[in-house]
Design a protein around this motif. Structure first.
Motif, PDB file in Angstrom:
ATOM      1  N   VAL A  89       0.830  -1.213   0.000  1.00  0.00           N
ATOM      2  CA  VAL A  89       0.000   0.000   0.000  1.00  0.00           C
ATOM      3  C   VAL A  89       0.864   1.263   0.000  1.00  0.00           C
ATOM      4  O   VAL A  89       0.652   2.180  -0.805  1.00  0.00           O
ATOM      5  N   LYS A  90       1.848   1.321   0.881  1.00  0.00           N
ATOM      6  CA  LYS A  90       2.654   2.533   1.033  1.00  0.00           C
ATOM      7  C   LYS A  90       3.851   2.577   0.093  1.00  0.00           C
ATOM      8  O   LYS A  90       4.421   3.646  -0.143  1.00  0.00           O
ATOM      9  N   GLY A  91       4.264   1.399  -0.426  1.00  0.00           N
ATOM     10  CA  GLY A  91       5.486   1.330  -1.200  1.00  0.00           C
ATOM     11  C   GLY A  91       6.654   0.959  -0.308  1.00  0.00           C
ATOM     12  O   GLY A  91       6.695   1.351   0.872  1.00  0.00           O
ATOM     13  N   THR A  92       7.602   0.221  -0.850  1.00  0.00           N
ATOM     14  CA  THR A  92       8.759  -0.184  -0.044  1.00  0.00           C
ATOM     15  C   THR A  92       9.641   1.011   0.326  1.00  0.00           C
ATOM     16  O   THR A  92      10.459   0.924   1.243  1.00  0.00           O
ATOM     17  N   THR A 111       8.132   1.377  -5.568  1.00  0.00           N
ATOM     18  CA  THR A 111       8.343   2.742  -5.083  1.00  0.00           C
ATOM     19  C   THR A 111       7.202   3.628  -5.571  1.00  0.00           C
ATOM     20  O   THR A 111       6.847   3.620  -6.755  1.00  0.00           O
ATOM     21  N   LEU A 112       6.630   4.380  -4.646  1.00  0.00           N
ATOM     22  CA  LEU A 112       5.494   5.263  -4.934  1.00  0.00           C
ATOM     23  C   LEU A 112       5.919   6.698  -4.627  1.00  0.00           C
ATOM     24  O   LEU A 112       6.511   6.961  -3.570  1.00  0.00           O
ATOM     25  N   SER A 113       5.570   7.615  -5.522  1.00  0.00           N
ATOM     26  CA  SER A 113       5.996   9.003  -5.321  1.00  0.00           C
ATOM     27  C   SER A 113       5.101   9.956  -6.121  1.00  0.00           C
ATOM     28  O   SER A 113       4.251   9.529  -6.912  1.00  0.00           O
ATOM     29  N   ASP A 114       5.309  11.260  -5.918  1.00  0.00           N
ATOM     30  CA  ASP A 114       4.755  12.342  -6.749  1.00  0.00           C
ATOM     31  C   ASP A 114       3.228  12.351  -6.833  1.00  0.00           C
ATOM     32  O   ASP A 114       2.635  11.709  -7.709  1.00  0.00           O
ATOM     33  N   ASP A 115       2.621  13.118  -5.958  1.00  0.00           N
ATOM     34  CA  ASP A 115       1.168  13.330  -6.018  1.00  0.00           C
ATOM     35  C   ASP A 115       0.880  14.392  -7.074  1.00  0.00           C
ATOM     36  O   ASP A 115       0.681  15.570  -6.776  1.00  0.00           O
ATOM     37  N   ILE A 116       0.850  13.958  -8.319  1.00  0.00           N
ATOM     38  CA  ILE A 116       0.757  14.885  -9.455  1.00  0.00           C
ATOM     39  C   ILE A 116      -0.565  15.646  -9.457  1.00  0.00           C
ATOM     40  O   ILE A 116      -0.614  16.846  -9.758  1.00  0.00           O
ATOM     41  N   ASP A 117      -1.672  14.964  -9.135  1.00  0.00           N
ATOM     42  CA  ASP A 117      -2.986  15.625  -9.187  1.00  0.00           C
ATOM     43  C   ASP A 117      -3.406  16.210  -7.835  1.00  0.00           C
ATOM     44  O   ASP A 117      -4.538  16.668  -7.675  1.00  0.00           O
ATOM     45  N   HIS A 118      -2.492  16.177  -6.858  1.00  0.00           N
ATOM     46  CA  HIS A 118      -2.696  16.816  -5.553  1.00  0.00           C
ATOM     47  C   HIS A 118      -3.977  16.342  -4.859  1.00  0.00           C
ATOM     48  O   HIS A 118      -4.707  17.140  -4.270  1.00  0.00           O
ATOM     49  N   ASP A 119      -4.228  15.019  -4.912  1.00  0.00           N
ATOM     50  CA  ASP A 119      -5.426  14.500  -4.257  1.00  0.00           C
ATOM     51  C   ASP A 119      -5.092  13.599  -3.067  1.00  0.00           C
ATOM     52  O   ASP A 119      -5.943  12.864  -2.576  1.00  0.00           O
ATOM     53  N   GLY A 120      -3.820  13.640  -2.628  1.00  0.00           N
ATOM     54  CA  GLY A 120      -3.470  12.962  -1.388  1.00  0.00           C
ATOM     55  C   GLY A 120      -2.889  11.572  -1.543  1.00  0.00           C
ATOM     56  O   GLY A 120      -2.609  10.912  -0.532  1.00  0.00           O
ATOM     57  N   ASP A 121      -2.691  11.092  -2.786  1.00  0.00           N
ATOM     58  CA  ASP A 121      -2.083   9.770  -2.973  1.00  0.00           C
ATOM     59  C   ASP A 121      -1.028   9.850  -4.063  1.00  0.00           C
ATOM     60  O   ASP A 121      -1.053  10.738  -4.918  1.00  0.00           O
ATOM     61  N   PRO A 122      -0.076   8.909  -4.072  1.00  0.00           N
ATOM     62  CA  PRO A 122       1.010   8.943  -5.075  1.00  0.00           C
ATOM     63  C   PRO A 122       0.494   8.591  -6.467  1.00  0.00           C
ATOM     64  O   PRO A 122      -0.420   7.773  -6.625  1.00  0.00           O
ATOM     65  N   ASP A 123       1.094   9.176  -7.483  1.00  0.00           N
ATOM     66  CA  ASP A 123       0.660   8.959  -8.864  1.00  0.00           C
ATOM     67  C   ASP A 123       1.760   8.415  -9.768  1.00  0.00           C
ATOM     68  O   ASP A 123       1.504   8.134 -10.941  1.00  0.00           O
ATOM     69  N   VAL A 124       2.969   8.283  -9.258  1.00  0.00           N
ATOM     70  CA  VAL A 124       4.049   7.664 -10.026  1.00  0.00           C
ATOM     71  C   VAL A 124       4.390   6.341  -9.341  1.00  0.00           C
ATOM     72  O   VAL A 124       4.845   6.314  -8.192  1.00  0.00           O
ATOM     73  N   ILE A 125       4.143   5.256 -10.051  1.00  0.00           N
ATOM     74  CA  ILE A 125       4.245   3.908  -9.490  1.00  0.00           C
ATOM     75  C   ILE A 125       5.333   3.152 -10.242  1.00  0.00           C
ATOM     76  O   ILE A 125       5.244   3.001 -11.472  1.00  0.00           O
ATOM     77  N   ARG A 126       6.323   2.698  -9.527  1.00  0.00           N
ATOM     78  CA  ARG A 126       7.409   1.929 -10.149  1.00  0.00           C
ATOM     79  C   ARG A 126       7.411   0.524  -9.536  1.00  0.00           C
ATOM     80  O   ARG A 126       7.628   0.360  -8.340  1.00  0.00           O
ATOM     81  N   ILE A 127       7.166  -0.460 -10.414  1.00  0.00           N
ATOM     82  CA  ILE A 127       7.030  -1.859  -9.997  1.00  0.00           C
ATOM     83  C   ILE A 127       8.146  -2.666 -10.639  1.00  0.00           C
ATOM     84  O   ILE A 127       8.407  -2.528 -11.840  1.00  0.00           O
TER      85      ILE A 127
END
Length: 553
Positions: A89-92, A111-127
């Motif tokens: 959920v949170k990312g490693t 790795t989760l980062s960058d809340d691009i749309d500013h809605d409180g959750d990460p929007d760049v997901i690296r799997i």
């Protein structure tokens, strides 16, 4: 001795011979009204029968909060590791080191980062995903490595995608059993609508593979002009990596799978659900659902409508195909046998799995655990070769989406058998309202493929993808169904699926329905036969001696 005496001896010998003939031991004898007691030659191995539940991690079943992630309770015997869920959920990169060390995930697995749309959750997901072999041959001896049993005593060769891991592939130095993250099926992957997702395939395997995002909105080429469709014209060879780039605009239940020699690699296990969730504020989705079907941290949109969510993946295995990787260690031989010698058009489906297990292991982590008056979301994918006719006992569910496309309310069909073609997905709403339509009431209701082969394991039934929709009050403290003791004692045995024991070899009716076996001999018949035949032979010998003596005189 007079002639009269000889005649009497001869008559006595004849009578004894006749008696002996009546008591000759027979290979078959009448047992009377009731058949004789069965004698079953049990295996000498004490490990033949397993405990239905090892109860290794009872603490994992509890509802809990880890690093701010709310994780729902999971009453079944073998729930997923809650620390894996927190990291998913949170990312490693966003969990504490203490949490990460309770998992086998690599530090860059997610790795989760960058809340691009500013809605409180990460929007760049690296799997980052690897290809892992389960139950493959070992160059060090005549044994399998990274073992993973789909049912008691059954370990077919499998390939799966797995999140990038750290440390050993096995549980410990003294074990060949695969680590918990390395299991079938390939994990369900969840992202949010509009996320920028980068999926890196690090091909740690000895054959080329790809990742094809089936039904997922994606461009044909990456931003740099590389392959982005994951087909076999662009294989990722051993030791190489490739990044697939997507920003899905359409939410729904999709798939991902290898598209190199698709028929073989698909059936070897390289497939999984890929779910795009509706974009919602503060929507930290559970990126990986590792194995057990329950989603213990549902998305915001799902939680608004449903009380629970489950991912159900149906797959099948051809044991002849699966055995190829257990019979050779040279990649050239494996490629030859799998690609040129093996003929998919002559293949069979021997094993049928739900979320990586066949019955009775489906009772450990594949049950749907419910209470009254719930509305449960089921995301179902069929990655086996044949169609599935999924049937729920005691309940009727409603189809809300086909292949990731929501159905208008007027086209949502309620039924108790759902036809799912290969590679097709269904979203269902299953309600437990006890009204005679949605539910008949609390129970331990079976759900299974109504194609007859689907409930067998290499021909043995019960097996295959059988599972139970269980009302919580009917489970014991270890999450196993009550009132099933006799069945569980029988089927949690590798002898059962090796076809070495009778289907009803235990209990009150074992003497009627167990092994025919050998019966206890009738010792009275044997004694009478021995005495009569011995005396008859002795008398005949005496007569012969006396006759010869008289003749000599």
């Amino acid at each position: 001795m007079t002639k009269r005496h000889l005649i009497l001896l001869a008559l006595l010998s004849a009578v004894l011979a006749a008696i002996a003939m009546l008591f000759i031991p027979k290979p078959i004898q009448h047992s009377g009204i009731m058949p004789p007691t069965t004698v079953y030659p049990h295996s000498d191995e004490t490990s033949s029968v397993e405990k239905p539940c090892s109860n290794e991690h009872p603490d994992w079943r509890q509802a809990q909060v880890i690093d701010g992630v709310t994780i729902a309770a999971a009453p079944t015997c073998e729930p997923d590791n809650p620390y894996d869920i927190a990291a998913a959920v949170k990312g490693t990169n966003n969990v504490s080191m203490a949490t990460l060390m309770q998992t086998d995930l690599a530090q860059d697995a997610l790795t989760l980062s960058d809340d691009i749309d500013h809605d409180g959750d990460p929007d760049v997901i690296r799997i980052k995903l690897e290809v892992v072999e389960l139950n493959g041959s070992s160059p060090d001896g005549e044994f399998l490595m990274n073992t993973y049993a789909i049912a008691p005593g059954i370990q077919p060769g499998l390939w799966v995608y797995a999140p990038k891991t750290r440390g050993m592939a096995v549980k410990n130095f003294n074990s060949a059993v695969a680590a918990r993250l390395l299991r079938a099926p390939s994990p369900t992957i969840r992202v949010e609508q509009g996320d920028k997702v980068y999926i890196t395939l690090e091909n740690t395997h000895y054959l080329p593979h790809t990742i094809h995002l089936h039904g997922v909105d994606h461009a044909w080429m990456t931003a740099s002009g590389g392959d982005n469709d994951g087909v076999e014209e662009h294989p990722v060879f051993p030791g190489k990596t490739h990044i697939y780039e997507i920003q899905p605009r359409h939410a729904g239940t999709m798939l991902y799978h290898c598209h190199v020699q698709t028929a073989q690699h698909f059936m070897m296990g390289l497939s999984g659900l890929f779910i795009v969730e509706e974009n919602q504020p503060d929507n930290w989705v559970q990126t990986f659902n590792i194995g057990a079907g329950q989603v213990r941290h549902p998305s915001v949109a799902v939680s608004k409508t449903y009380t629970q969510e489950y991912d159900l993946l149906y797959q099948s295995i051809d044991k002849k195909l699966a055995h190829i990787i257990q019979d050779a260690i040279d990649p050239r031989l494996i490629a030859q046998r799998m690609s040129r010698d093996y003929n998919m058009t002559e293949s069979f489906e021997n094993y049928f799995l739900l979320n990586g297990h066949s019955f009775p292991y489906t009772l450990r982590d594949g049950m749907l655990v419910v209470t009254d008056n719930e509305n449960i979301k089921l995301r179902i994918g069929n990655v086996q070769r044949s169609a599935v006719a999924l049937h729920f006992h005691g309940h009727k569910a409603t189809i809300t989406a086909y292949d990731g496309v929501d159905q208008p309310e007027g086209l949502q069909i309620t039924r108790d058998v759902f036809d799912i073609a290969p590679a097709q997905r269904l979203d269902l709403s299953l309600k437990t309202q006890n009204n005679g339509l949605n539910s008949y009431g609390p129970g331990l209701w079976m759900f299974h493929d109504h194609v007859a082969t689907g409930t067998t394991t290499d021909g043995m039934e019960p097996g295959g993808n059988m599972a139970i929709l269980a009302y919580k009050d009917l489970l014991d403290e270890q999450g196993m169904p009550k009132m099933h003791d006799e069945l569980l004692n029988e089927v949690f045995s590798k002898d059962y699926y090796a076809k070495k024991q009778a289907l009803w070899g235990q209990g009150d009716f074992a003497h009627l329905l167990g092994e025919a076996g050998w019966i206890a001999p009738d010792y009275l018949h044997i004694i009478v036969f021995g005495l009569a035949s011995g005396l008859a032979i002795g008398l005949f010998a005496c007569i012969a001696i006396i006759y010869n003596k008289k003749k000599a005189q």
